[in-house]
Motif scaffolding. Structure first.
Motif, PDB file in Angstrom:
ATOM      1  N   LEU A 140       0.845  -1.188   0.000  1.00 55.17           N
ATOM      2  CA  LEU A 140       0.000   0.000   0.000  1.00 55.17           C
ATOM      3  C   LEU A 140       0.882   1.239   0.000  1.00 55.17           C
ATOM      4  N   VAL A 141       0.579   2.185  -0.894  1.00 53.64           N
ATOM      5  CA  VAL A 141       1.332   3.429  -1.012  1.00 53.64           C
ATOM      6  C   VAL A 141       0.386   4.584  -0.692  1.00 53.64           C
ATOM      7  N   GLY A 142       0.744   5.394   0.259  1.00 54.32           N
ATOM      8  CA  GLY A 142      -0.143   6.490   0.618  1.00 54.32           C
ATOM      9  C   GLY A 142       0.447   7.372   1.707  1.00 54.32           C
ATOM     10  N   PRO A 143      -0.317   8.377   2.120  1.00 53.29           N
ATOM     11  CA  PRO A 143      -1.735   8.606   1.803  1.00 53.29           C
ATOM     12  C   PRO A 143      -1.969   9.183   0.412  1.00 53.29           C
ATOM     13  N   ARG A 144      -3.155   8.867  -0.119  1.00 55.25           N
ATOM     14  CA  ARG A 144      -3.587   9.349  -1.427  1.00 55.25           C
ATOM     15  C   ARG A 144      -5.028   9.836  -1.331  1.00 55.25           C
ATOM     16  N   SER A 145      -5.345  10.879  -2.106  1.00 54.29           N
ATOM     17  CA  SER A 145      -6.725  11.358  -2.179  1.00 54.29           C
ATOM     18  C   SER A 145      -7.554  10.445  -3.062  1.00 54.29           C
ATOM     19  N   ALA A 146      -8.849  10.422  -2.807  1.00 49.41           N
ATOM     20  CA  ALA A 146      -9.736   9.543  -3.565  1.00 49.41           C
ATOM     21  C   ALA A 146      -9.888  10.025  -5.005  1.00 49.41           C
ATOM     22  N   PRO A 147      -9.983   9.105  -5.976  1.00 49.22           N
ATOM     23  CA  PRO A 147     -10.285   9.504  -7.355  1.00 49.22           C
ATOM     24  C   PRO A 147     -11.677  10.120  -7.444  1.00 49.22           C
ATOM     25  N   GLU A 148     -11.944  10.775  -8.555  1.00 46.99           N
ATOM     26  CA  GLU A 148     -13.211  11.495  -8.701  1.00 46.99           C
ATOM     27  C   GLU A 148     -14.418  10.563  -8.785  1.00 46.99           C
ATOM     28  N   GLY A 149     -14.217   9.343  -9.252  1.00 48.40           N
ATOM     29  CA  GLY A 149     -15.358   8.459  -9.471  1.00 48.40           C
ATOM     30  C   GLY A 149     -15.789   7.643  -8.266  1.00 48.40           C
ATOM     31  N   VAL A 150     -15.184   7.847  -7.096  1.00 46.18           N
ATOM     32  CA  VAL A 150     -15.547   7.063  -5.912  1.00 46.18           C
ATOM     33  C   VAL A 150     -16.949   7.467  -5.455  1.00 46.18           C
ATOM     34  N   PRO A 151     -17.849   6.503  -5.178  1.00 49.89           N
ATOM     35  CA  PRO A 151     -19.210   6.842  -4.737  1.00 49.89           C
ATOM     36  C   PRO A 151     -19.204   7.683  -3.464  1.00 49.89           C
ATOM     37  N   GLN A 152     -20.176   8.586  -3.377  1.00 52.07           N
ATOM     38  CA  GLN A 152     -20.256   9.481  -2.228  1.00 52.07           C
ATOM     39  C   GLN A 152     -20.458   8.712  -0.929  1.00 52.07           C
ATOM     40  N   GLY A 153     -21.200   7.629  -0.998  1.00 50.40           N
ATOM     41  CA  GLY A 153     -21.431   6.832   0.212  1.00 50.40           C
ATOM     42  C   GLY A 153     -20.142   6.245   0.764  1.00 50.40           C
ATOM     43  N   VAL A 154     -19.245   5.835  -0.127  1.00 53.02           N
ATOM     44  CA  VAL A 154     -17.953   5.294   0.312  1.00 53.02           C
ATOM     45  C   VAL A 154     -17.130   6.380   0.992  1.00 53.02           C
ATOM     46  N   LEU A 155     -17.144   7.592   0.437  1.00 55.35           N
ATOM     47  CA  LEU A 155     -16.386   8.697   1.025  1.00 55.35           C
ATOM     48  C   LEU A 155     -16.939   9.065   2.397  1.00 55.35           C
ATOM     49  N   GLN A 156     -18.265   9.057   2.539  1.00 51.52           N
ATOM     50  CA  GLN A 156     -18.866   9.365   3.835  1.00 51.52           C
ATOM     51  C   GLN A 156     -18.545   8.296   4.870  1.00 51.52           C
ATOM     52  N   TRP A 157     -18.437   7.054   4.422  1.00 54.21           N
ATOM     53  CA  TRP A 157     -18.163   5.952   5.341  1.00 54.21           C
ATOM     54  C   TRP A 157     -16.678   5.834   5.678  1.00 54.21           C
ATOM     55  N   GLY A 158     -15.829   5.919   4.648  1.00 55.77           N
ATOM     56  CA  GLY A 158     -14.411   5.660   4.854  1.00 55.77           C
ATOM     57  C   GLY A 158     -13.502   6.857   4.742  1.00 55.77           C
ATOM     58  N   GLY A 159     -14.052   8.034   4.417  1.00 57.21           N
ATOM     59  CA  GLY A 159     -13.218   9.215   4.262  1.00 57.21           C
ATOM     60  C   GLY A 159     -12.624   9.322   2.872  1.00 57.21           C
ATOM     61  N   SER A 160     -12.012  10.468   2.593  1.00 56.39           N
ATOM     62  CA  SER A 160     -11.469  10.737   1.258  1.00 56.39           C
ATOM     63  C   SER A 160      -9.969  10.496   1.165  1.00 56.39           C
ATOM     64  N   VAL A 161      -9.361   9.991   2.232  1.00 55.27           N
ATOM     65  CA  VAL A 161      -7.926   9.708   2.239  1.00 55.27           C
ATOM     66  C   VAL A 161      -7.722   8.209   2.343  1.00 55.27           C
ATOM     67  N   GLY A 162      -6.847   7.684   1.507  1.00 56.68           N
ATOM     68  CA  GLY A 162      -6.602   6.251   1.513  1.00 56.68           C
ATOM     69  C   GLY A 162      -5.241   5.926   0.942  1.00 56.68           C
ATOM     70  N   SER A 163      -5.121   4.750   0.319  1.00 58.07           N
ATOM     71  CA  SER A 163      -3.850   4.291  -0.230  1.00 58.07           C
ATOM     72  C   SER A 163      -4.065   3.624  -1.581  1.00 58.07           C
ATOM     73  N   SER A 164      -3.009   3.612  -2.391  1.00 56.53           N
ATOM     74  CA  SER A 164      -3.024   2.893  -3.662  1.00 56.53           C
ATOM     75  C   SER A 164      -2.507   1.473  -3.440  1.00 56.53           C
ATOM     76  N   VAL A 165      -3.144   0.509  -4.103  1.00 59.27           N
ATOM     77  CA  VAL A 165      -2.759  -0.893  -3.993  1.00 59.27           C
ATOM     78  C   VAL A 165      -1.836  -1.238  -5.160  1.00 59.27           C
ATOM     79  N   ILE A 166      -0.587  -1.615  -4.844  1.00 56.66           N
ATOM     80  CA  ILE A 166       0.413  -1.948  -5.861  1.00 56.66           C
ATOM     81  C   ILE A 166       0.676  -3.452  -5.800  1.00 56.66           C
ATOM     82  N   THR A 167       0.481  -4.137  -6.943  1.00 56.88           N
ATOM     83  CA  THR A 167       0.623  -5.595  -7.000  1.00 56.88           C
ATOM     84  C   THR A 167       1.530  -5.996  -8.158  1.00 56.88           C
ATOM     85  N   PRO A 168       2.497  -6.901  -7.920  1.00 55.83           N
ATOM     86  CA  PRO A 168       3.311  -7.418  -9.043  1.00 55.83           C
ATOM     87  C   PRO A 168       2.447  -8.270  -9.971  1.00 55.83           C
ATOM     88  N   PHE A 169       2.781  -8.231 -11.257  1.00 51.56           N
ATOM     89  CA  PHE A 169       1.988  -8.911 -12.276  1.00 51.56           C
ATOM     90  C   PHE A 169       2.948  -9.603 -13.242  1.00 51.56           C
TER      91      PHE A 169
END
Length: 330
Positions: A140-169
């Motif tokens: 996890l890399v962060g803190p990061r602000s939420a992208p514009e397309g995140v549902p409003q309900g998610v932002l109200q529940w979890g806040g607008s600050v989070g992390s980016s998920v980085i996975t090897p592929f």
């Protein structure tokens, strides 16, 4: 009656004589006992009046020319930056709308770029790849602000600050003879999650982990490592603290052995699909932190200041003392 009028005229004359003198404030102080503060205000006003009325037009022009040219230049500079910003946005849109590189990762692993990141001309190009997720090595890399397309309900529940998920592929590739190519790995930025989800079991929000999905087909945007600013802390890989994207550091911490820095790709679609982590919309990749409107606002501000200073200069020049002309000696 005549005597009364003479006495009135005499009083007016004495008053004008008193207040018309340059040292009238001293007489007022002696006669009325004014305070030191009043005396300072009167002296300041007199000095200001004297200073404003003893300057020539040339002196006023020299005084104002610097600030006027400076504000006009700053406004013009913002207009130039605005034009450059529009050009960069058009270039990004052209890359985003270009045909995707279908299952062709060779450009990302150009041997001539060994030990370096991918060709910068590939940045913001779309690419389709198939491969296997190494989900257990995700960070996890962060803190990061939420992208514009995140549902409003998610932002109200979890806040607008989070992390980016980085996975090897690990890419699924074959040579022309059908034999598998040597293992090549990219780093996927799968999207954003609110920090509140970090307290939940991974299977509750990561559909790939929940369904034990490994083989995935993705469409991604070619990205790059992030450059930290002066306020960003240093990454602490040994403690799992990642504050900015550094592909070389991430590859070393994940145990990826490669002759070059693995490319960073930002996922915009996948099959099977997953709603979480939350991804950016395609048009967000064409935007900049400093919006074009910001340059317009700055330009208007500087030009308005320039206009105010110009009007002020013209006003003072009209009130200026005329340049004295020496009379010829006869």
């Amino acid at each position: 009656m005549v005597g009364f009028m003479r006495q009135s005229v005499s009083s007016v004359y004495q008053s004008r004589k008193l207040f018309g003198s340059k040292s009238w404030y001293l007489q007022v102080r002696n006669k009325s006992g004014s305070s030191n503060s009043s005396e300072r205000v009167i002296r300041s006003n007199e000095q200001k009046f004297r200073w404003e009325n003893t300057r020539t037009k040339g002196q006023w022009m020299m005084l104002f020319s610097g600030p006027i040219l400076l504000t006009f230049g700053l406004g013009t500079w913002q207009i130039q930056r605005l034009q450059q910003k529009y050009t960069l946005i058009e270039e990004r849109y052209a890359k985003l709308n270009a045909p995707p590189l279908n299952s062709n990762a060779s450009a990302l692993f150009d041997e001539s770029q060994s030990g370096k990141e991918q060709d910068p001309t590939l940045q913001y190009r779309r690419i389709r790849l198939k491969g296997t997720l190494l989900d257990e090595k995700s960070v996890l890399v962060g803190p990061r602000s939420a992208p514009e397309g995140v549902p409003q309900g998610v932002l109200q529940w979890g806040g607008s600050v989070g992390s980016s998920v980085i996975t090897p592929f690990v890419l699924d590739e074959e040579n022309t003879d059908g034999e598998p190519k040597p293992e090549r790995i990219v780093l996927l930025n799968r999207g954003w999650i609110p920090h509140r989800l970090l307290d939940e079991p991974r299977e509750t929000w990561d559909e790939f982990a929940k369904n034990q999905v490994e083989k995935v087909e993705i469409q991604a945007i070619v990205g790059k490592s992030g450059k930290p600013n002066n306020y960003t802390p240093d990454n602490v890989p040994e403690k799992g603290k990642w504050y900015y994207l550094d592909a070389e550091q991430l590859a070393h911490a994940m145990g990826i052995q490669s002759s070059r820095t693995p490319p960073i790709l930002e996922v915009i679609a996948s099959r099977p699909d997953a709603k979480v982590p939350y991804r950016k919309r395609l048009d967000e990749y064409a935007s900049f932190y400093t919006k074009p409107q910001t340059h317009i606002d700055y330009a208007v501000t500087w030009y308005v200041l320039c206009a105010i200073l110009t009007v002020w200069c013209v006003t003072m020049m009209r009130k200026a003392k005329p340049k004295s002309v020496k009379s010829p000696v006869h």
